[in-house]
Design a protein around this motif. Structure first.
Motif, short mmCIF file in Angstrom:
data_model
loop_
_atom_site.label_atom_id
_atom_site.label_comp_id
_atom_site.label_asym_id
_atom_site.label_seq_id
_atom_site.Cartn_x
_atom_site.Cartn_y
_atom_site.Cartn_z
N SER A 39 -7.66 8.51 1.23
CA SER A 39 -6.93 8.20 0.01
C SER A 39 -6.68 9.46 -0.82
CB SER A 39 -7.71 7.21 -0.85
OG SER A 39 -8.18 6.14 -0.08
N LEU A 40 -7.60 10.42 -0.71
CA LEU A 40 -7.57 11.52 -1.68
C LEU A 40 -6.93 12.81 -1.14
CD1 LEU A 40 -11.09 10.93 -3.24
CD2 LEU A 40 -8.86 10.18 -4.09
N ALA A 41 -6.57 12.82 0.14
CA ALA A 41 -6.07 14.06 0.75
C ALA A 41 -4.86 14.63 0.01
CB ALA A 41 -5.72 13.81 2.22
N PHE A 42 -3.95 13.76 -0.40
CA PHE A 42 -2.73 14.26 -1.05
C PHE A 42 -2.83 14.28 -2.57
CE2 PHE A 42 -0.32 12.47 2.80
CZ PHE A 42 -0.57 13.64 3.51
N VAL A 43 -3.94 13.79 -3.10
CA VAL A 43 -4.09 13.75 -4.56
C VAL A 43 -4.77 15.03 -5.00
CG1 VAL A 43 -5.03 12.45 -6.50
CG2 VAL A 43 -4.36 11.26 -4.41
N MET A 83 -1.78 7.32 -7.63
CA MET A 83 -1.94 6.11 -6.81
C MET A 83 -0.88 6.07 -5.73
SD MET A 83 -4.64 4.53 -7.58
CE MET A 83 -4.47 3.04 -6.60
N PHE A 84 0.34 6.46 -6.09
CA PHE A 84 1.42 6.47 -5.09
C PHE A 84 1.08 7.44 -3.95
CE2 PHE A 84 5.37 4.87 -7.63
CZ PHE A 84 4.74 3.67 -7.81
N MET A 85 0.61 8.64 -4.31
CA MET A 85 0.26 9.62 -3.27
C MET A 85 -0.89 9.09 -2.41
SD MET A 85 2.37 11.94 -3.67
CE MET A 85 1.81 13.21 -2.54
N ALA A 86 -1.85 8.43 -3.08
CA ALA A 86 -3.04 7.96 -2.37
C ALA A 86 -2.72 6.86 -1.37
CB ALA A 86 -4.08 7.47 -3.38
N GLY A 87 -1.63 6.12 -1.61
CA GLY A 87 -1.32 5.00 -0.73
C GLY A 87 -0.70 5.41 0.61
N ILE A 88 -0.14 6.62 0.65
CA ILE A 88 0.67 7.00 1.82
C ILE A 88 -0.15 7.02 3.12
CG2 ILE A 88 2.05 8.84 2.84
CD1 ILE A 88 2.90 9.59 -0.03
N GLY A 147 -9.31 2.32 -6.09
CA GLY A 147 -8.11 1.49 -6.22
C GLY A 147 -7.51 1.15 -4.87
N ILE A 148 -7.45 2.14 -3.98
CA ILE A 148 -6.87 1.88 -2.66
C ILE A 148 -7.75 0.89 -1.89
CG2 ILE A 148 -6.19 2.95 -0.47
CD1 ILE A 148 -4.32 3.67 -2.72
N ILE A 199 0.82 -1.21 0.00
CA ILE A 199 0.00 0.00 0.00
C ILE A 199 0.86 1.26 0.00
CG2 ILE A 199 -1.75 1.25 1.33
CD1 ILE A 199 -2.28 -1.89 2.31
N ILE A 200 2.03 1.17 0.67
CA ILE A 200 2.94 2.31 0.67
C ILE A 200 3.77 2.28 -0.61
CG2 ILE A 200 4.99 3.24 1.81
CD1 ILE A 200 3.78 2.66 4.44
#
Ligand code: NA
Ligand code: NA
Lengths: 424, 312, 158
Positions: A419-423, A170-175, A360-361, A149-150
């Motif tokens: 999931s969406l905070a950083f996207v 997707m990478f940002m969303a996984g953090i 996706g997450i 996930i990370i």
């Protein structure tokens, strides 16, 4: 629709205590013999197919690495360093374990490789420190689920490609979901440790002198960590190669610097490694032959049609999806599910107004949990085998941890902001 | 699902499974849907194609083997791959063989290819479609490539195919074979500096998020073949077989139209997403790679010349 | 003699694993020091991996390391458990023997299926399955003998 029959045969054989890989393959062969005109030797071809996947070579490398680290005092010294920082907390070693998983989650793409190494490296040490072995194994396995996930993670990339969203998003969303899982796991581990009386290993924070001394003694170990994590981060090698290179470094440390290693240790570690590799790879290989049949019979398509017929409400849809994926995730490997099902479900996702990145997450967290669920949860199988723990003990000792993972899935599903905070 | 109608001679519809490594939505998948619809319509639903994208039935070699064992499966392959069965075919995957894809497709209709086709048949391979255009292969890298010298020191991912490895090395780069699925992370970490493929595949893999220079070196016009097993296809009635081949040819023509259209579309999309498109003079690249044709002792004598004569 | 024989698989799998680590390290060195990646790495890794798994499985069986779910069977008394054990072992033996047979058919048919770089025939990859499965079958026969002794009241019930 012959596949439900085959799955049923497999479950009955599981219950009779048949070797898992034989039970799965018996079910596979029964399909070829009774339900299909396809030549039977294709069953064996599909068994072999999974073993030719280069990323799975990381599994023996990281098992070997963890075993050698335990044999040579490398693990002990590493934990002594960790103890400087977390020794004052209840369940400090469990927290360290989860912390290391999260750290590795940023570099390794495989939760199997991570859990293999950490199990061999940390579970014996935790047991020596008084932890229940099954609990230690459950901590390691749960922590390893954070890996995909990370970022970077293969599953994040595969999803981005099949759902046509940006890989960067997707990478940002996984953090955040990854960190949240780590925090929830640490809280559970803390509660269990408190109840069990796994007391802090030290009364006070270490003095500057002790800190310097411990770090100085452990410099080769720290070098090793920098080599693995830095090596992958800084353009040098793939996770699989990192495993092999790290083995070479550990051998050098063991033979030359600490001088605690002998040739017998290496032979023993090699033997332990190929036995565990065989045990888990055979299950993975047989399952992938089963997955081939499910593909051929278009089982995922049938399930996708079922899921997409529940389009009244997006919360109901997500709930149903989670239930079906959890069940399917027990039977076949996660990435295969992603590739086959996501394109079929995507139109419904758009129609219901669910953000595809968030979706996706949800799927990836869900499939990560599938790695733990019996009967063929690969991470659970590998960790139980490596730590020599019974599956039933593993499940009962890890109950609270699994509850935390389950809670994470629910939060990720129903709180899209995670999931969406950083996207953007 | 319990019987292959055609094998048992029953009157159920003939089912054929179409397996490929590309993902749903990619040009390959679009062409296969086109073929499926065309064939089902023309046969009044008597011949049904079932599509299996994303390597669901296994890697290319495995599916080819399944077909040769008698399974009703058809897969995408190319001559670079079929040279394992008939070495001479490898030449059609050589660098800068011709400027004109049309001429390349003429070779697939020639007596030379008919002879090769017989040999494939003997090996158990049935060519179903021989005019598929996968695309023209270009280079997407972290640096612009104007001339072969710019390739020096670049690590370029290639498929695990000896002809493509030699071609990329002949241009001066270091060929680094790995699965396409590993390319994105390898670009991220700098393990490789670039990747070669048709533009639609480069865009589909989102590699331009990591490598910002598209150099249109066009070193390989990647024709492809769709093949099945002789064991299965020889069991079909001639009428069915003819219908499959006819519609396959039409689908192949569609693939050629689509490839041209998609290239133009994806170049525009890449530009919009910040990619610099470089159009080098390909003369020096052609010169640099000419020597590749001398490196295959297993070929028939004068093969390159034979092909060049055909191409005139 | 018997103990000596049971070490053969261990020796093969251990050596193959050592080789796998060595060539992977070599490939990193070749790529960085000599800018010449080892193109055949993937092919040889795949070959070694299947042999490690199939031969290693024999040693894993000797040491009782294969995974199963004993939850339900553990609740039964030793004799009924042995009866079911014989049934399961017989079925396992049948699966393993049929797998060996299919593996040989597959291997013989794979002579023209060769790897792209080294041109190794897939036969050498496929053969690992029948070899491993036959070794596993031998242990399965031993389990059947043990369980029959338990049923007859002459064996140890662990
Ligand atoms: Na990761
Ligand atoms: Na699973």
């Amino acid at each position: 629709m012959s596949w439900p029959v085959i799955v049923l045969i497999m479950l009955v054989l599981f219950a009779l205590n048949m070797r898992l890989y034989i039970a799965v393959f018996a079910a596979v062969l029964s399909y070829f013999v009774f339900f299909s005109p396809v030549p039977h030797q294709i069953a064996v071809q599909r068994l072999i197919g999974a073993s030719q996947n280069m990323s799975l070579v990381a599994i023996p490398f990281f098992i070997l690495l963890g075993t050698l680290m335990d044999h040579t005092g490398v693990a002990r010294r590493l934990l002594r360093v960790a103890d400087l920082f977390v020794g004052k907390f209840t369940g400090g070693m469990a927290l360290t374990n989860i912390g290391l998983s999260t750290l590795l989650g940023g570099v390794s793409a495989s939760n199997l490789a991570d859990s293999a190494m950490l199990t061999r490296m940390l579970v014996p040490e935790m047991e020596r420190a008084g932890y229940n072995r099954a609990f230690a194994a459950a901590v390691t396995a749960s922590g390893a689920l954070i890996t995909p996930i990370i970022p970077p993670g293969i599953a994040l990339i595969i999803y981005a490609l099949v759902a046509d969203v940006s890989i960067g998003s997707m990478f940002m969303a996984g953090i955040l979901p990854g960190i949240m899982m780590a925090v929830l796991l640490m809280l559970s581990a803390y509660f269990v440790s408190k109840r069990r009386g796994y007391r802090p290993s030290r009364e006070q924070w270490p003095s500057a002198g002790e800190t310097v001394k411990t770090l100085a003694l452990a410099w080769p170990v720290l070098l090793l960590l920098v080599a693995i994590i830095g090596g992958i981060r800084m353009n040098v090698f793939t996770p699989t190669e990192a495993g092999a290179v790290a083995v070479a470094i550990v051998l050098a440390i063991g033979f030359v610097i600490y001088r605690e290693m002998r040739v017998e240790h290496v032979v023993h570690a090699l033997t332990e490694t190929f036995k565990s590799t065989s045990a888990v790879m055979l299950v993975i290989m047989a399952s992938s032959a089963l997955a081939w049949i499910l593909s051929l019979e278009q089982a995922a398509q049938q399930l996708a049609v079922m899921i997409t017929s529940f389009t009244a409400n997006k919360y109901v849809f997500l709930l149903l999806l989670n239930v079906i994926l959890l069940v399917l995730g027990m039977l076949i490997e996660g990435n295969a599910i992603l590739i086959v099902m996501v394109p079929l479900i995507m139109p419904t996702v758009h129609q219901l107004g669910i953000d595809p990145v968030h979706f996706g997450i949800v799927i990836i967290v869900n499939l990560a949990l599938g790695c733990l669920s019996p009967p063929v949860g690969t991470v659970m199988l590998l960790v139980c085998n490596l730590a020599k723990v019974k599956m039933s003990d593993f499940l009962s000792e890890g109950a609270l941890l699994f509850a935390a993972l389950f809670l994470s899935l629910i939060l990720v599903t129903y709180v899209p902001m995670l999931s969406l905070a950083f996207v953007n | 699902a319990f019987a292959l109608g055609s094998l048992t001679g029953a009157n159920a519809a003939t089912e054929i499974k179409i397996a490929y490594e590309n993902n749903p939505g990619e040009p390959v998948d679009q062409v296969m849907h086109y073929w499926k619809d065309l064939l089902e319509k023309r046969s009044n639903g008597e011949i049904v194609l079932q599509l299996y994208p994303s390597s669901q039935l296994g890697a290319k070699k495995d599916v080819t083997e399944q077909a040769m064992m008698g399974m009703n499966v058809v897969t995408l392959t190319d001559v670079g791959f079929l040279q394992d069965y008939e070495p001479d075919l490898g030449v059609l995957f050589g660098p800068y063989l011709t400027d004109d894809p049309k001429k390349l497709f003429d070779i697939y209709e020639s007596d030379w290819f008919k002879e090769k086709n017989e040999k494939l048949k003997e090996a158990g391979i049935h060519v179903v479609m021989n005019n598929y255009l996968y695309g023209v292969r270009h280079l997407l890298a972290k640096k612009p490539v104007e001339k072969p010298e710019d390739m020096k020191g670049l690590k370029i991912r290639t498929p695990n195919n000896i002809m493509q490895i030699k071609s990329i090395e002949a241009m001066g780069a270091t060929a680094t074979p790995m699965p396409l699925g590993d390319v994105y992370p390898a670009l991220t970490t700098g393990m490789i500096d670039g990747v070669e493929n048709p533009i639609s595949v480069l865009y589909g893999g989102k590699f331009h998020e990591q490598a910002k220079y598209l150099s249109l070196i066009g070193y390989l016009t990647n024709t492809s073949l769709w093949i099945g097993g002789e064991a299965f296809f020889s069991s079909l009635p001639q009428e069915t077989l003819d219908m499959i081949h006819e519609t396959a040819h039409e689908a192949g023509v569609y693939s050629q139209e689509l490839a041209a259209k998609e290239d133009a579309k994806f170049i525009e999309k890449m530009k919009e997403e910040g990619v610099t498109v470089v159009e080098p003079d390909i003369g020096p690249f052609r010169e640099a790679t000419r020597a590749v044709y001398d490196q295959f002792p297993e070929w028939s004598p004068n093969l390159y010349q034979t092909i060049q004569d055909q191409l005139k | 003699m018997k103990a000596g024989l049971s070490r053969v698989p261990s020796l093969i799998a251990g050596t193959a694993l050592f080789g796998l680590v060595a060539i992977t390290i070599a490939s990193v060195v070749m790529r960085y020091v000599f800018a010449a990646p080892i193109f055949w790495l993937e092919e040889v890794s795949g070959l070694l991996m299947i042999w490690i798994v199939m031969i290693g499985a024999i040693t894993a069986e000797r040491d009782g390391q294969h995974l199963s779910i004993p939850l339900i069977m553990d609740g039964l008394p030793s004799r009924p458990r042995a009866v079911i054990g014989v049934f399961v072992s017989l079925l396992s033996l049948a699966v393993l023997l049929y797998t060996s047979y299919l593996g040989v058919i597959l291997a013989l048919g794979a002579r023209t299926k060769i790897t792209s770089i080294l041109h190794i025939s897939w036969t050498w990859i496929d053969l690992a399955v029948p070899v491993g499965a036959l070794g596993l079958s031998a242990y399965m026969v031993a389990h059947i003998v043990r369980d029959i002794r338990i049923i007859a009241g002459r064996g140890e019930s662990e």
